[in-house]
Scaffold this motif. Structure first.
Motif, mmCIF file in Angstrom:
data_model
loop_
_atom_site.group_PDB
_atom_site.id
_atom_site.type_symbol
_atom_site.label_atom_id
_atom_site.label_comp_id
_atom_site.label_asym_id
_atom_site.label_seq_id
_atom_site.Cartn_x
_atom_site.Cartn_y
_atom_site.Cartn_z
ATOM 1 N N LEU A 90 14.196 -57.323 -2.873
ATOM 2 C CA LEU A 90 12.943 -57.491 -2.136
ATOM 3 C C LEU A 90 11.788 -57.754 -3.095
ATOM 4 C CD1 LEU A 90 13.150 -54.726 0.623
ATOM 5 C CD2 LEU A 90 13.242 -57.186 0.953
ATOM 6 N N ASP A 91 11.804 -57.068 -4.238
ATOM 7 C CA ASP A 91 10.726 -57.271 -5.204
ATOM 8 C C ASP A 91 10.863 -58.607 -5.922
ATOM 9 O OD1 ASP A 91 8.404 -56.110 -6.761
ATOM 10 O OD2 ASP A 91 9.816 -56.493 -8.385
ATOM 11 N N GLU A 92 12.104 -59.063 -6.124
ATOM 12 C CA GLU A 92 12.308 -60.339 -6.808
ATOM 13 C C GLU A 92 11.854 -61.523 -5.954
ATOM 14 O OE1 GLU A 92 16.407 -60.309 -7.723
ATOM 15 O OE2 GLU A 92 16.255 -58.699 -9.203
ATOM 16 N N ALA A 93 11.811 -61.349 -4.637
ATOM 17 C CA ALA A 93 11.381 -62.425 -3.743
ATOM 18 C C ALA A 93 10.184 -61.939 -2.927
ATOM 19 C CB ALA A 93 12.520 -62.841 -2.821
ATOM 20 N N PRO A 94 9.015 -61.802 -3.550
ATOM 21 C CA PRO A 94 7.853 -61.217 -2.864
ATOM 22 C C PRO A 94 7.313 -62.160 -1.791
ATOM 23 C CG PRO A 94 7.221 -62.005 -5.034
ATOM 24 C CD PRO A 94 8.709 -62.182 -4.936
ATOM 25 N N VAL A 95 7.534 -61.835 -0.530
ATOM 26 C CA VAL A 95 7.189 -62.748 0.559
ATOM 27 C C VAL A 95 5.685 -62.884 0.732
ATOM 28 C CG1 VAL A 95 9.323 -62.279 1.767
ATOM 29 C CG2 VAL A 95 7.335 -60.869 2.234
ATOM 30 N N LEU A 96 4.891 -61.922 0.265
ATOM 31 C CA LEU A 96 3.447 -61.988 0.485
ATOM 32 C C LEU A 96 2.787 -63.084 -0.331
ATOM 33 C CD1 LEU A 96 2.501 -58.213 0.638
ATOM 34 C CD2 LEU A 96 3.095 -59.768 2.483
ATOM 35 N N GLU A 97 3.484 -63.602 -1.336
ATOM 36 C CA GLU A 97 2.912 -64.673 -2.143
ATOM 37 C C GLU A 97 3.436 -66.045 -1.731
ATOM 38 O OE1 GLU A 97 3.537 -63.810 -6.235
ATOM 39 O OE2 GLU A 97 2.157 -62.127 -6.266
ATOM 40 N N ALA A 169 3.930 -60.445 16.851
ATOM 41 C CA ALA A 169 3.259 -60.021 15.615
ATOM 42 C C ALA A 169 2.787 -61.223 14.801
ATOM 43 C CB ALA A 169 4.184 -59.151 14.777
ATOM 44 N N GLY A 170 3.466 -62.345 14.931
ATOM 45 C CA GLY A 170 3.026 -63.560 14.251
ATOM 46 C C GLY A 170 3.450 -63.647 12.803
ATOM 47 N N GLY A 171 3.524 -62.557 12.108
ATOM 48 C CA GLY A 171 3.915 -62.561 10.695
ATOM 49 C C GLY A 171 4.655 -61.283 10.370
ATOM 50 N N LEU A 172 4.536 -60.859 9.153
ATOM 51 C CA LEU A 172 5.184 -59.615 8.760
ATOM 52 C C LEU A 172 4.468 -58.419 9.375
ATOM 53 C CD1 LEU A 172 5.917 -60.297 5.000
ATOM 54 C CD2 LEU A 172 7.621 -59.742 6.708
ATOM 55 N N MET A 173 5.238 -57.393 9.741
ATOM 56 C CA MET A 173 4.655 -56.159 10.249
ATOM 57 C C MET A 173 5.340 -54.977 9.565
ATOM 58 S SD MET A 173 6.340 -56.008 14.089
ATOM 59 C CE MET A 173 5.335 -54.597 14.544
ATOM 60 N N PRO A 174 4.645 -53.846 9.405
ATOM 61 C CA PRO A 174 5.265 -52.686 8.743
ATOM 62 C C PRO A 174 6.499 -52.214 9.507
ATOM 63 C CG PRO A 174 2.888 -52.400 8.903
ATOM 64 C CD PRO A 174 3.231 -53.592 9.743
ATOM 65 N N LEU A 175 7.523 -51.870 8.779
ATOM 66 C CA LEU A 175 8.766 -51.430 9.407
ATOM 67 C C LEU A 175 8.573 -50.197 10.293
ATOM 68 C CD1 LEU A 175 11.776 -51.759 9.783
ATOM 69 C CD2 LEU A 175 12.150 -50.576 7.622
ATOM 70 N N PRO A 176 7.787 -49.175 9.878
ATOM 71 C CA PRO A 176 7.582 -48.037 10.798
ATOM 72 C C PRO A 176 6.915 -48.447 12.109
ATOM 73 C CG PRO A 176 6.983 -47.425 8.563
ATOM 74 C CD PRO A 176 7.206 -48.892 8.553
ATOM 75 N N ALA A 198 17.917 -64.308 11.051
ATOM 76 C CA ALA A 198 16.801 -64.610 11.937
ATOM 77 C C ALA A 198 15.554 -63.849 11.518
ATOM 78 C CB ALA A 198 17.156 -64.261 13.385
ATOM 79 N N VAL A 199 15.746 -62.731 10.851
ATOM 80 C CA VAL A 199 14.642 -61.860 10.440
ATOM 81 C C VAL A 199 14.805 -61.579 8.947
ATOM 82 C CG1 VAL A 199 13.681 -59.534 10.691
ATOM 83 C CG2 VAL A 199 14.313 -60.847 12.713
ATOM 84 N N PHE A 200 13.699 -61.445 8.262
ATOM 85 C CA PHE A 200 13.765 -61.119 6.840
ATOM 86 C C PHE A 200 12.847 -59.939 6.551
ATOM 87 C CE2 PHE A 200 10.250 -63.932 7.332
ATOM 88 C CZ PHE A 200 9.296 -63.552 6.399
ATOM 89 N N GLU A 201 13.082 -59.303 5.411
ATOM 90 C CA GLU A 201 12.308 -58.136 5.000
ATOM 91 C C GLU A 201 11.463 -58.468 3.774
ATOM 92 O OE1 GLU A 201 14.385 -54.053 5.643
ATOM 93 O OE2 GLU A 201 15.873 -55.436 4.845
ATOM 94 N N LEU A 207 4.177 -51.600 -1.779
ATOM 95 C CA LEU A 207 5.640 -51.497 -1.773
ATOM 96 C C LEU A 207 6.156 -50.845 -0.507
ATOM 97 C CD1 LEU A 207 6.460 -50.510 -5.476
ATOM 98 C CD2 LEU A 207 6.335 -52.767 -4.452
ATOM 99 N N GLY A 208 5.381 -50.895 0.586
ATOM 100 C CA GLY A 208 5.886 -50.453 1.880
ATOM 101 C C GLY A 208 6.823 -51.499 2.458
ATOM 102 N N LEU A 209 7.751 -51.091 3.319
ATOM 103 C CA LEU A 209 8.743 -51.993 3.885
ATOM 104 C C LEU A 209 8.133 -52.789 5.037
ATOM 105 C CD1 LEU A 209 11.736 -49.518 3.854
ATOM 106 C CD2 LEU A 209 11.458 -51.504 2.389
ATOM 107 N N MET A 210 8.346 -54.099 5.023
ATOM 108 C CA MET A 210 7.830 -55.002 6.045
ATOM 109 C C MET A 210 8.991 -55.781 6.654
ATOM 110 S SD MET A 210 4.464 -54.567 5.710
ATOM 111 C CE MET A 210 3.628 -56.034 6.318
ATOM 112 N N VAL A 211 8.767 -56.332 7.850
ATOM 113 C CA VAL A 211 9.803 -57.113 8.513
ATOM 114 C C VAL A 211 9.114 -58.202 9.331
ATOM 115 C CG1 VAL A 211 9.882 -55.573 10.516
ATOM 116 C CG2 VAL A 211 11.852 -57.001 9.986
ATOM 117 N N GLY A 212 9.765 -59.378 9.427
ATOM 118 C CA GLY A 212 9.171 -60.473 10.190
ATOM 119 C C GLY A 212 10.193 -61.542 10.525
ATOM 120 N N LEU A 213 9.846 -62.398 11.506
ATOM 121 C CA LEU A 213 10.687 -63.523 11.893
ATOM 122 C C LEU A 213 10.449 -64.704 10.960
ATOM 123 C CD1 LEU A 213 10.421 -63.677 15.775
ATOM 124 C CD2 LEU A 213 12.531 -63.468 14.479
ATOM 125 N N LEU A 214 11.482 -65.517 10.765
ATOM 126 C CA LEU A 214 11.285 -66.774 10.058
ATOM 127 C C LEU A 214 10.366 -67.686 10.875
ATOM 128 C CD1 LEU A 214 14.836 -67.541 8.693
ATOM 129 C CD2 LEU A 214 12.789 -67.158 7.360
#
Length: 696
Positions: A90-97, A169-176, A198-201, A207-214
């Motif tokens: 997850l850290d090697e592929a930082p989706v927020l960037e 949600a439109g984008g990533l949302m916190p897993l909790p 279909a979904v990625f993390e 470093l909180g866990l996030m989840v979202g649709l492609l």
């Protein structure tokens, strides 16, 4: 990844019901501060920068995410390897960037939760299309890929709901927050969606866990392209009726008492503790600055404990438990053998002899009560406790963990049963870990007719089991391995008797001490075993001391004055009074009369011949002392300058009649040679501004 800040978790976050629905390691992760997460990230990633955070390290060790290995520093805990691999990727592929849809697709292809989760996604696909990250990314970019979910949408409740929540949600949302909005079936649904790409993390800035649709799938859902082809909503699940409840375990047959009993009578741990104290008294066992035994000395301890062989537990387990117990009871201490340099020695404490002199029942009760009083995460036996903790969820209570020992709870003392039959009677839906898992999920509001899919998801992160096609069978195998570890722990403290090991007919019987250890009996039971008759000590004129029978305290005290004769075994041991041991006592601060008193006390009332007493006192009185002092030395190249310095130094002249200069490089050998002649050499610390010593 962008710079991360370290927030302080709010009290309401720790009680968030959404976090309570997360699997074991995700729940731990969401409770950690960012500083602790950074420490873990550094441990699992080659590219992360080192983090110095002792408090964070302590948190990770407590939760089992990291362990400290001797000589190797911090390592990922054995139960957290799969989770560590997931967080590292997850850290090697930082989706927020990521700024483009293609980048997000590549991220989704690379950041799935483990190779085993590709099985469903890749089933039936040409090998070339999924042989690389690029092939998986191409699959993830295709909107029609979502239609592969159609057969799965009705398999688990919540998948349709999860897709709707993620699309809105439109984008990533916190897993909790995702778990809060989807409800009880959030994580099983998420597992299916991640599995099918279909979904990625991802990870947020903390470093909180996030989840979202492609993006392609999000657009397909928003446009209604697949909405019309969605199956009917999943039917409501119902709890099992009384007729559907699992059948009670079959009656367990009693077997005759085995002829070959491995563990019975007084606990092996008491013998190990006694052997350890004797080994520390009779040999020099060194400890490092971190309190660990040197490798060669650890082998001596293992050899001492191995004098009573046993298949109950490996010698490393027995030695480690004996050392931990001796330290906890205050029976050992670290001493300085003389001088500021060199390792310290681990020796019996002054109370060790008094402990060994106690009756069997008192020593037995002291050991068991100490183990029960300790706030330890492995009070049941280590692996079983860890499994129960993970399957039972968060938080873990001692009462909930004790349920993991259910097969032993209904046994009466002295009743022998076969181990294989006992485990078979608590397999499948009768497995205590399965019942803990179901009970914990129901506490979270989850109530399913079939728990196997959710259990499979949980087991991926809790046990090392390659075959999860039958989750109950996988859990049974893991439970059996852990239960055997519990039996070894109980056998060491006299809690069970074991027979016919290691054949398939291995049998066991719980003891009253075992029922007390498991919390079934409040009081420590009366012990029917009689104590060994007290041994006898004979001091002979030839400076030999005989110990006949069991006299552990006498042996312990004699070891300070005499050396045991090697190669002896059986009920009689011979000690030879040693001048070197007497010198050691005087060097430790004892006076000659105190040394003689120690011999009289070790003799336990036996007559000490006059020539023996005189010899021991003469050895003690002959010891002399000297001291190493660090003083400045002025050096010159000619005699005239030296005379001028000497005339000015006056009474502070370097050399006097009782001062002897010594080459510092030869000081250690000089000390050994002087001790052999009865001269004890003390050493001062060198001044701070003087020569710096190198590392040992």
């Amino acid at each position: 990844m962008s710079p991360r800040r370290t927030p302080t978790p709010a009290p309401e976050d720790l009680a968030d019901p959404a976090r309570a629905r997360l699997p074991w390691f995700d729940a731990i992760w969401e409770r950690l501060p960012t500083s602790a997460r950074l420490v873990f990230l550094w441990a699992v990633s080659e590219d992360a920068n080192p983090v110095d955070d002792p408090a964070g390290e302590a948190l990770l060790i407590v939760h089992g995410l990291l362990v400290r290995r001797r000589g190797r520093g911090l390592e990922v805990g054995p139960d957290a390897l799969g989770f560590a691999d997931r967080i590292g990727r997850l850290d090697e592929a930082p989706v927020l960037e990521r700024g483009t849809d293609d980048d997000l697709a590549v991220t989704a292809a690379c950041v799935v939760r483990g190779s085993s989760l590709f099985e469903l996604a890749l089933r039936g696909l040409p090998g070339a299309s999924a042989s690389s990250g690029e092939g998986l990314a191409a699959l993830a970019r295709r909107p029609e890929w979502l239609e592969r979910l159609r057969p799965l949408l009705g398999r688990l409740p919540g998948v349709t709901r999860a897709l709707d929540v993620l699309a809105r949600a439109g984008g990533l949302m916190p897993l909790p927050r995702f778990c809060e909005e989807v409800g009880a079936a959030a994580y099983p649904a998420l597992d299916v969606l991640v599995t099918h790409l279909a979904v990625f993390e991802g990870l947020d800035e903390d470093l909180g866990l996030m989840v979202g649709l492609l993006p392609e799938h999000r657009r397909a859902l928003a446009s209604g392209e697949v909405a019309g082809r969605a199956p009917k909503p999943p039917r409501a699940t119902r709890s099992k009726s009384a007729a559907e409840q699992p059948a009670p375990p079959p009656a367990l047959a009693t077997v005759p008492r085995p002829t070959e009993i491995e563990a019975t009578g007084a606990p092996l741990l008491l013998d190990d503790l006694e052997a350890l104290l004797h080994a520390l008294a009779e040999t020099k066992v060194r400890t490092s600055q971190r309190g660990e035994l040197y490798v060669d000395d650890e082998a001596q301890v293992h050899a001492a404990l191995g004098a009573r062989p046993s298949r109950v537990g490996p010698i490393e387990l027995r030695a480690g438990l004996a050392l931990e117990l001796a330290a906890g009871l205050g029976l050992v201490r670290e001493v300085d053998p003389g001088g500021a340099r060199g390792p310290r020695l681990l020796r019996p404490a002054s109370d060790a002899g008094e402990f060994l002199d106690r009756p069997l029942r008192d020593r037995w009760r002291t050991v068991v009560e100490h183990l029960l009083a300790e706030e330890r995460h492995d009070w049941l036996g280590g692996v079983l406790d860890a499994l129960a903790a993970r399957m039972g969820g968060w938080p873990v209570t001692r009462e909930r963990t004790a349920l993991a020992a259910a097969p032993l709870l209904a046994l009466e003392p002295g009743r022998w049963v076969e181990l294989r039959a006992l485990l078979a009677s608590h397999a499948g839906e009768q497995n205590p870990l399965y019942q803990l898992f179901v009970a914990r999920q129901k506490e979270r509001g989850v109530d399913l007719a079939d728990w196997r899919p959710l259990l499979t998801t949980q087991l991926r992160y809790t046990i090392d089991e390659p075959d999860l096609r039958d989750p109950l069978a996988a859990l049974d195998r893991a439970y059996a391995r852990a239960f055997v570890g519990l039996l070894a722990r109980l056998a060491l403290v006299g809690g069970v008797e074991l027979g016919d090991l290691p054949s398939p007919r291995a049998a066991l019987a719980i003891t009253p001490v075992g029922r007390h250890y498991l919390g079934l009996e409040r009081r420590f039971p009366a012990i029917d075993l009689a104590d060994d008759p007290p041994g006898k000590v004979v001091v002979q004129p030839n400076l030999e001391v005989l110990v006949l029978g069991r006299a552990p305290a006498a042996r312990l005290r004699l070891a300070a004055l005499a050396t045991p004769r090697p190669g002896e075994s059986g009920p009689a041991r011979t000690f030879v009074l040693s001048r070197d041991r007497v010198i050691d006592l005087v060097a430790a601060g004892q006076r000659p009369d105190e040394v003689l008193h120690a011999l009289v006390e070790a003799a336990r009332g036996a007559e000490v011949p006059l020539n023996v007493a005189r010899t021991v006192q003469d050895w003690a009185r002959a010891v002399r002392r000297a001291r190493v002092a660090y003083v400045p030395v002025l050096l010159t190249d000619d005699e005239e300058t030296a005379l001028t310095i000497r005339s000015l130094a006056g009474k502070d002249v370097l050399l006097s009649g009782h001062a002897v200069p010594v080459n510092p490089a030869k000081l250690s050998a000089f000390k050994r040679a002087l001790r052999a002649k009865g001269v004890v050499l003390d050493e001062d610390e060198p001044p701070a501004s003087g020569r710096r010593r190198g590392r040992r």
